[in-house]
Design a protein around this motif. Structure first.
Motif, short mmCIF file in Angstrom:
data_model
loop_
_atom_site.label_atom_id
_atom_site.label_comp_id
_atom_site.label_asym_id
_atom_site.label_seq_id
_atom_site.Cartn_x
_atom_site.Cartn_y
_atom_site.Cartn_z
N ARG A 156 0.83 -1.22 0.00
CA ARG A 156 0.00 0.00 0.00
C ARG A 156 0.86 1.26 0.00
N LEU A 157 1.99 1.23 0.68
CA LEU A 157 2.92 2.36 0.59
C LEU A 157 3.47 2.49 -0.83
N ALA A 158 3.81 1.36 -1.43
CA ALA A 158 4.35 1.38 -2.80
C ALA A 158 3.32 1.90 -3.80
N LEU A 159 2.05 1.56 -3.60
CA LEU A 159 1.01 2.08 -4.49
C LEU A 159 0.99 3.60 -4.47
N LEU A 160 1.14 4.18 -3.27
CA LEU A 160 1.17 5.64 -3.17
C LEU A 160 2.36 6.22 -3.93
N ALA A 161 3.53 5.63 -3.73
CA ALA A 161 4.72 6.13 -4.39
C ALA A 161 4.64 5.94 -5.91
N LEU A 162 4.15 4.80 -6.34
CA LEU A 162 4.08 4.53 -7.78
C LEU A 162 3.10 5.47 -8.46
N LYS A 163 1.99 5.75 -7.82
CA LYS A 163 0.99 6.65 -8.42
C LYS A 163 1.41 8.11 -8.34
N GLU A 164 1.84 8.57 -7.16
CA GLU A 164 2.06 9.99 -6.95
C GLU A 164 3.47 10.44 -7.30
N THR A 165 4.47 9.64 -6.98
CA THR A 165 5.86 10.04 -7.23
C THR A 165 6.33 9.62 -8.61
N TYR A 166 5.98 8.39 -9.00
CA TYR A 166 6.48 7.85 -10.27
C TYR A 166 5.45 7.94 -11.40
N LYS A 167 4.24 8.45 -11.09
CA LYS A 167 3.21 8.74 -12.10
C LYS A 167 2.86 7.53 -12.95
N GLN A 168 2.78 6.37 -12.32
CA GLN A 168 2.37 5.15 -13.00
C GLN A 168 0.85 5.13 -13.14
#
Length: 477
Positions: A355-367
């Protein structure tokens, strides 16, 4: 006689040479490390005062020069390419030091207390779900690199940290010993981004947030407070910041993940938690010189504390949500559905890391295509003997296979909460709440207990709703 003089002269030259020490590097700069890609990454250390330092990076054959100051300190920023490796770095003041097997990728700092510290192998008698499978499957991922900061305290800021492990490639041993939340976060990033991942673990169980920030920052929130309580020196304000955060600030990183709050709950200073988080994040970002540095954190999980039906957990979650609203470039991973009544260290760390990775992937890495944000109360209205609750969410609410969404309570003016019936309004982000017992409802709560008896509201990405209440009554304080 001449031979004796020459020998003496040679001895003197050797003595002078031995006084001129080789470049000294901080503990973080070692073989196997990961440097942040496509940026100006810091390298630093100590040498003889005023000594010229030359740094050569193998990925571009570039040479960087700087000069040690009067105290021997030096720092240089090197341009890093897109992710890749392995590379080498040569640092010389006339005597070379070489760093090998260096990767370029994404670097994250993992901090907090025991739920961050809990390793993939688990604590004694407290397992992590799927640990053996993760250890075996992850051992092939040599581009995941991990560094554990040794747990130490200091009354003053330190320039270097210590470690018992150094930078290590993924292996059965290194994965087993590393933070489970941190590892599963990094593993998910690695699987999606396909770049080297560097994870720095700096945490200590049973510690309060004040220990991870300066006294100056903490006193902005509580001017008379210099420690939270006598729970050991590691809980004194700034002691962990000085020894376990300050030594890291030169190391260029992408962002932070944070899992902490249980000790502040136990200290009963919950009403200050949002302000403390805001000050800590601001402090860290200022020290790293990046006010947009991502900071993702974990909701405090359900646990009995002073009673399953008490409100200690949802009250600190309110503070965490307030912090999320006020701190830009942040997000919180919900744990409403994965707490543990008896054990304060829930085993579901793979879910937390994901769930932390989902946040980073969506918001930081724009996946694209990722559902990262849990449902959250937007507004409530009361009419015709029912409550209508609207949510914000990345995805539509549901599905509901049971015919009833569990976890809602409703109350009238008497402030007595009754388990309520809840159903979706098709095609909307709204839920209708009602009870035959409460004719004129004025308040609704969801999962608003230390250990909710049931909590069944998710979005279609499988993320659980955050606990909430529509009232501010004094029974929950």
């Amino acid at each position: 006689m001449a031979m004796k003089k020459l020998s003496l002269f040679t001895i003197c030259l050797f003595a002078v040479a031995t006084l001129s020490a080789k470049v000294q590097l901080p503990t973080l700069l070692q073989d196997n490390m990961v440097l942040q890609q496509q940026t100006e990454a810091n390298l630093w250390g100590k040498a003889d005062p005023q000594k010229k330092i030359t740094v050569t990076t193998s990925w571009n054959k570039e040479k960087y020069t700087t000069q040690a100051d009067e105290n021997g300190a030096w720092k240089v920023a090197v341009s890093t390419p897109v992710a890749g490796g392995p590379y080498s770095i040569t640092i010389s003041d006339g005597d070379k030091v070489e760093l090998n097997n260096v990767m370029i990728g994404e670097v994250w700092i993992c901090s907090g207390q025991s739920n961050m510290q809990m390793p993939v192998a688990g604590f004694g008698g407290q397992p992590v779900t799927g640990s053996n499978d993760a250890i075996l499957e992850g051992a092939k991922d040599k581009e995941i690199r991990m560094f554990i900061v040794k747990r130490e305290i200091s009354p003053t800021p330190l320039d270097d940290c210590h470690t018992d492990t150094g930078w290590r490639e993924a292996s059965t041993q290194s994965i087993a010993e590393f933070s489970a939340t941190g590892y599963f976060f990094g593993k998910n990033l690695y699987d999606v981004l396909n770049v080297p991942i560097g994870l720095i673990e700096t945490d200590w169980g049973g510690t309060c947030i004040e220990a991870w920030m300066t006294e100056e920052a903490a006193k902005k929130v509580q001017p008379d407070q210099t420690r939270s309580m006598d729970w050991g020196e590691n809980n004194q304000t700034a002691r962990l910041f000085n020894a376990m955060i300050h030594p890291l600030i030169n190391y260029t990183a992408k962002g932070f993940i944070w899992y902490q709050g249980e000790t502040n709950l136990l200290l009963r200073n919950t009403p200050y938690y949002s302000q403390l988080m805001q000050e800590m994040v601001s402090l860290w970002r200022n020290l790293w010189g990046n006010d947009t540095m991502p900071f993702y954190f974990v909701q405090i999980a359900p646990h009995q504390y002073w009673g399953t039906d008490q409100f200690d957990v949802p009250l600190i979650v309110e503070q965490q949500l307030d912090a999320m609203d006020k701190i830009p470039y942040t997000g919180m991973a919900s744990t409403t559905d994965i707490g543990d009544k008896i054990c304060i260290h829930p085993p579901y760390k793979p879910t937390v890391g994901k769930r932390l990775a989902l946040l980073a992937l969506k918001e930081t890495y724009k996946q694209g295509g990722i559902v990262a944000h849990s449902p959250r109360l937007k507004e409530a209205r009361f009419e015709n003997g029912k409550a209508y609750i609207t949510f914000t969410s990345d995805a539509t609410l549901g599905p509901d296979y049971t015919g009833r969404i569990l976890g809602f309570e409703i109350a009238g003016a008497d402030k007595v909460f009754i388990p309520a019936h809840a159903e979706f309004v098709p095609g909307t982000q709204e839920i209708v709440i009602s009870s035959e017992i409460v004719a004129e409802p004025v308040a609704v709560r969801y999962a608003f207990r230390n250990v909710p008896k049931a909590a069944g509201l998710y979005n279609c990405g499988g993320l659980p709703a955050f606990p909430f209440r529509t009232d501010s009554w004094d029974d929950a304080r």
